[in-house]
Design an enzyme around this catalytic site. Structure first.
Site, PDB file in Angstrom:
ATOM      1  N   ARG A  57     -18.503  -7.224  36.474  1.00 60.68           N
ATOM      2  CA  ARG A  57     -19.246  -8.339  35.895  1.00 60.68           C
ATOM      3  C   ARG A  57     -19.706  -9.286  36.987  1.00 60.68           C
ATOM      4  NH1 ARG A  57     -16.922 -10.201  31.157  1.00 60.68           N
ATOM      5  NH2 ARG A  57     -17.753 -12.283  31.364  1.00 60.68           N
ATOM      6  N   GLU A 107     -22.112 -10.553  21.483  1.00 59.69           N
ATOM      7  CA  GLU A 107     -21.529 -11.173  20.304  1.00 59.69           C
ATOM      8  C   GLU A 107     -22.269 -12.493  20.088  1.00 59.69           C
ATOM      9  OE1 GLU A 107     -17.322 -12.027  20.514  1.00 59.69           O
ATOM     10  OE2 GLU A 107     -17.382 -12.954  18.528  1.00 59.69           O
ATOM     11  N   LYS A 144     -19.057 -17.764  27.886  1.00 57.06           N
ATOM     12  CA  LYS A 144     -19.643 -18.527  26.780  1.00 57.06           C
ATOM     13  C   LYS A 144     -18.710 -19.630  26.308  1.00 57.06           C
ATOM     14  CE  LYS A 144     -20.703 -14.647  24.721  1.00 57.06           C
ATOM     15  NZ  LYS A 144     -21.075 -13.604  23.775  1.00 57.06           N
TER      16      LYS A 144
HETATM   17  P1  ATP Z   1     -18.316 -14.171  27.518  1.00 59.13           P
HETATM   18  O1  ATP Z   1     -16.977 -14.053  28.136  1.00 59.13           O
HETATM   19  O2  ATP Z   1     -19.238 -15.076  28.253  1.00 59.13           O
HETATM   20  O3  ATP Z   1     -18.271 -14.488  26.039  1.00 59.13           O
HETATM   21  P2  ATP Z   1     -18.624 -11.482  26.779  1.00 59.13           P
HETATM   22  O4  ATP Z   1     -18.422 -10.303  27.646  1.00 59.13           O
HETATM   23  O5  ATP Z   1     -17.579 -11.774  25.767  1.00 59.13           O
HETATM   24  O6  ATP Z   1     -18.939 -12.720  27.659  1.00 59.13           O
HETATM   25  P3  ATP Z   1     -20.572 -10.348  25.045  1.00 59.13           P
HETATM   26  O7  ATP Z   1     -21.499 -11.057  24.143  1.00 59.13           O
HETATM   27  O8  ATP Z   1     -19.462  -9.570  24.437  1.00 59.13           O
HETATM   28  O9  ATP Z   1     -19.998 -11.422  26.026  1.00 59.13           O
HETATM   29  O10 ATP Z   1     -21.356  -9.453  26.106  1.00 59.13           O
HETATM   30  C1  ATP Z   1     -22.469  -8.655  25.824  1.00 59.13           C
HETATM   31  C2  ATP Z   1     -22.683  -7.708  26.957  1.00 59.13           C
HETATM   32  O11 ATP Z   1     -22.929  -8.419  28.172  1.00 59.13           O
HETATM   33  C3  ATP Z   1     -21.454  -6.850  27.191  1.00 59.13           C
HETATM   34  O12 ATP Z   1     -21.859  -5.519  27.367  1.00 59.13           O
HETATM   35  C4  ATP Z   1     -20.852  -7.414  28.440  1.00 59.13           C
HETATM   36  O13 ATP Z   1     -20.193  -6.428  29.167  1.00 59.13           O
HETATM   37  C5  ATP Z   1     -22.072  -7.968  29.180  1.00 59.13           C
HETATM   38  N1  ATP Z   1     -21.658  -9.089  30.026  1.00 59.13           N
HETATM   39  C6  ATP Z   1     -21.057 -10.226  29.631  1.00 59.13           C
HETATM   40  N2  ATP Z   1     -20.773 -11.015  30.684  1.00 59.13           N
HETATM   41  C7  ATP Z   1     -21.220 -10.364  31.780  1.00 59.13           C
HETATM   42  C8  ATP Z   1     -21.208 -10.653  33.182  1.00 59.13           C
HETATM   43  N3  ATP Z   1     -20.686 -11.782  33.657  1.00 59.13           N
HETATM   44  N4  ATP Z   1     -21.759  -9.748  34.016  1.00 59.13           N
HETATM   45  C9  ATP Z   1     -22.301  -8.618  33.537  1.00 59.13           C
HETATM   46  N5  ATP Z   1     -22.331  -8.272  32.248  1.00 59.13           N
HETATM   47  C10 ATP Z   1     -21.798  -9.138  31.359  1.00 59.13           C
HETATM   48 MG    MG Z   2     -17.031 -10.648  24.150  1.00 60.95          MG
END
Ligand code: ATP
Ligand code: MG
Length: 561
Positions: free
Chosen positions: A263, A37, A273
């Site tokens: 994760r 995102e 983020k």
């Molecule tokens: P954040 O909580 O930091 O915003 P998010 O999961 O909301 O992380 P996205 O932009 O939706 O962030 O994630 C994009 C991809 O990266 C998704 O497929 C997610 O599963 C993966 N991802 C995000 N954080 C991690 C992590 N800590 N370890 C492994 N994969 C991750």
């Molecule tokens: Mg997300």
């Protein structure tokens, strides 16, 4: 495809699934995607996901799409879209075709919503967010059906069109799936799939005032792109029945399978983020790419190399069990990659002046030294001696501890790539602090051992006449606590992670470096012999000017117990 991803593939449960799917003929090839995102910069957790998705596509000669999951217009921006693309490319990966956007599919998503309404599987609801929460029930108690659930197809179609046309206020209506309010899985209790939100979208502008929800968007986007294996983190496991329900109930003809992995959480760092953004907003760091940030942009500016981060991803692996990893694992992988990548030069970070009393221009030729002992192709440079040189303060001890091999009063040591010197006199200031050493050169020791005695110690140095003064930003961990966002106070609530910010995460010092680094381009990585890995700053170092270095990592794991 990645350019130089030479790390061998390590098997994991996802590879086993892919192997089976290819062997059984279920798929001829694989298509994965990385779906961030664009509401912030990518962090080290995303790097794990990138290495997984793009790495699989590379290894199986498949494809991997980069798709911006942009359904929350208020939080998303082009700056983030750019940074995400840059991060993926920098890590060494290429996405298939153009960058994709969930917003490319807004028309298709709308069409499938109409289809669901027509099939009696979706309805327009007038419950407020608060009421909806009350109706939803709890983990042990079933939810209640909305009083609006029995609207006719015609009424729902009419209301949904009018939602799209902007007739209703933000938040006043939603479109919900009609699944099962008694489901033990709360995600299946008539989830909302559209909401009214008058927000300017970074790509579609003001075209839409209704936006699809993540769960509804994600599975359809995957299906539109013909994704075979949709990999996400474990918190989406409970969403999988909804992912499947949506695809089973629309006429899309493609049903990707979702698989979850754990994760990454990195100790002494944050992998959220939202929390990283808080550090940026608070001004605790200089920006998303501050070298202390566990963002891809931050790790890059810190001097970590793409190969180092890929090696890290390979070492931590992919599984469904908890993935809390110590920072030393990241630093170790980065160090191991830099070991063979970075040319070596000498730099003195805590200088002590040494005067070579018998220095003689005519006799004391400068010597050429290789940039890397195992890589002659890196070339050589001159390391010129001068009457005054700088050595590391730590390399001299007036009262040496047992087994000391470096310099001491009356003792000898070899200057790296140069002569053996003897310390004849220790000069102190009024406070008793050592301010200078007077030493003499043994002129018969260039490239050979001294006669009749053994000199074991070798120290690094820089000739004062040629030394370049460099600004060195000595970075350290940002937090004093291993899990800064997982500490609970006496009241049982989480303590604000900012409580654990370290006061020692950045120290700026002046170092003396060999002149050759002055002309280095920004983002040139070096090993400073015996000190650590450093990089010229991407933004503030200018070739030919006063060098600006960031400390990437030390040569040894200084955090090991
Ligand atoms: P954040 O909580 O930091 O915003 P998010 O999961 O909301 O992380 P996205 O932009 O939706 O962030 O994630 C994009 C991809 O990266 C998704 O497929 C997610 O599963 C993966 N991802 C995000 N954080 C991690 C992590 N800590 N370890 C492994 N994969 C991750
Ligand atoms: Mg997300």
């Amino acid at each position: 495809m990645s350019t130089d991803n030479s790390a061998p593939a390590v098997s994991n449960f996802i590879r086993s699934i892919i192997d089976e799917d290819l062997a059984s003929g279920k798929h001829q090839g694989i298509v994965t995607r990385f779906p961030p995102e664009p509401n912030g910069y990518l962090h080290v957790g995303h790097a794990k996901s990138i290495c997984l998705n793009f790495g699989l596509a590379d290894d199986y000669q498949g494809k991997c799409n980069l798709r911006m999951d942009d359904t929350n217009p208020e939080k998303e921006s082009d700056e983030y879209v750019q940074a995400i693309q840059e991060g993926v490319e920098w890590l060494g990966f290429k996405w298939d075709g153009q960058v994709r956007f969930a917003s490319d599919y807004f028309d298709a998503l709308f069409g499938y919503a109409v289809e669901l309404i027509e099939a009696g599987k979706a309805f327009v609801d007038d419950l407020s967010a608060e009421e909806m929460r009350a109706y939803r029930g709890g983990l042990t108690e079933p939810g209640r059906e909305s009083p609006y659930r029995s609207r006719t197809v015609e009424e729902n179609l009419d209301l949904f069109m009018r939602m799209r046309d902007g007739e209703f206020a933000d938040g006043s209506k939603t479109l919900r799936l009609k699944i099962d309010m008694a489901s033990p899985n709360i995600n299946l209790r008539d989830p909302v799939i559209y909401r009214i939100r008058r927000a300017h979208h970074h790509r579609t502008g003001d075209k839409w005032c209704i936006y699809p929800m993540y769960d509804y968007t994600h599975c359809i986007s995957d299906a539109i792109e013909g994704i075979t294996h949709s990999l996400c983190t474990l918190e989406f496991e409970d969403h999988r029945p909804l992912y499947d329900w949506v695809l089973d109930n629309i006429s899309i003809g493609c049903h990707p399978r979702q698989y979850e992995f754990s994760r990454l959480e990195l100790m002494y760092a944050l992998t959220s983020k939202r929390k990283l953004n808080q550090l940026v907003i608070d001004g605790v760091v200089s920006g998303w790419d501050d070298p202390r940030m566990p963002t891809i942009a931050g790790m890059r500016r810190r001097g970590m190399s793409p190969a180092g981060i890929r090696l890290f991803a390979q070492r931590i692996g992919v599984s469904r069990s908890e993935n809390v990893v110590d920072m030393s694992v990241l630093e170790g992988a980065v160090r191991d990659a830099l070991e063979g990548e970075a040319p070596r030069v000498m730099a003195v970070v805590n200088p002590l002046k040494v005067t070579l009393s018998n220095y003689d221009d005519a006799l004391t030729a400068s010597r050429s030294a290789p940039f890397h002992p195992q890589h002659p192709e890196f070339g050589e440079r001159d390391v010129p001696l001068s009457r005054e040189i700088w050595i590391e303060r730590d390399d001299f001890a007036e009262v040496p501890p047992p087994k000391w091999q470096r310099l001491t009063a009356g003792g000898e040591v070899r200057l790296r790539y140069s002569y053996v010197i003897r310390c004849d006199e220790v000069v102190k200031d009024e406070a008793g602090e050592v301010v200078e050493l007077k030493c003499s050169i043994d002129h018969d020791t260039l490239g050979k051992n001294p006669e009749g005695r053994k000199v074991k110690g070798v120290i690094h140095w820089v000739g004062a006449a040629h030394a370049v003064e460099a600004e060195v930003r000595w970075y350290d961990r940002l937090f004093t606590e291993a899990r800064p966002d997982a500490v609970r106070g006496e009241d049982g609530e989480y303590v604000d992670f900012r409580t654990f910010l370290s006061d020692h995460s950045l120290k700026t010092i002046t170092a003396f470096v060999e002149p050759v680094v002055r002309d280095a381009a920004p983002e040139t990585r070096y090993q400073f012999e015996r000190v650590g890995y450093f990089v010229t700053d991407r933004h503030e170092h200018v070739a030919g000017g006063r060098p600006v270095f960031n400390r990437t990592v030390g040569l040894k794991d200084s955090w090991a117990k």
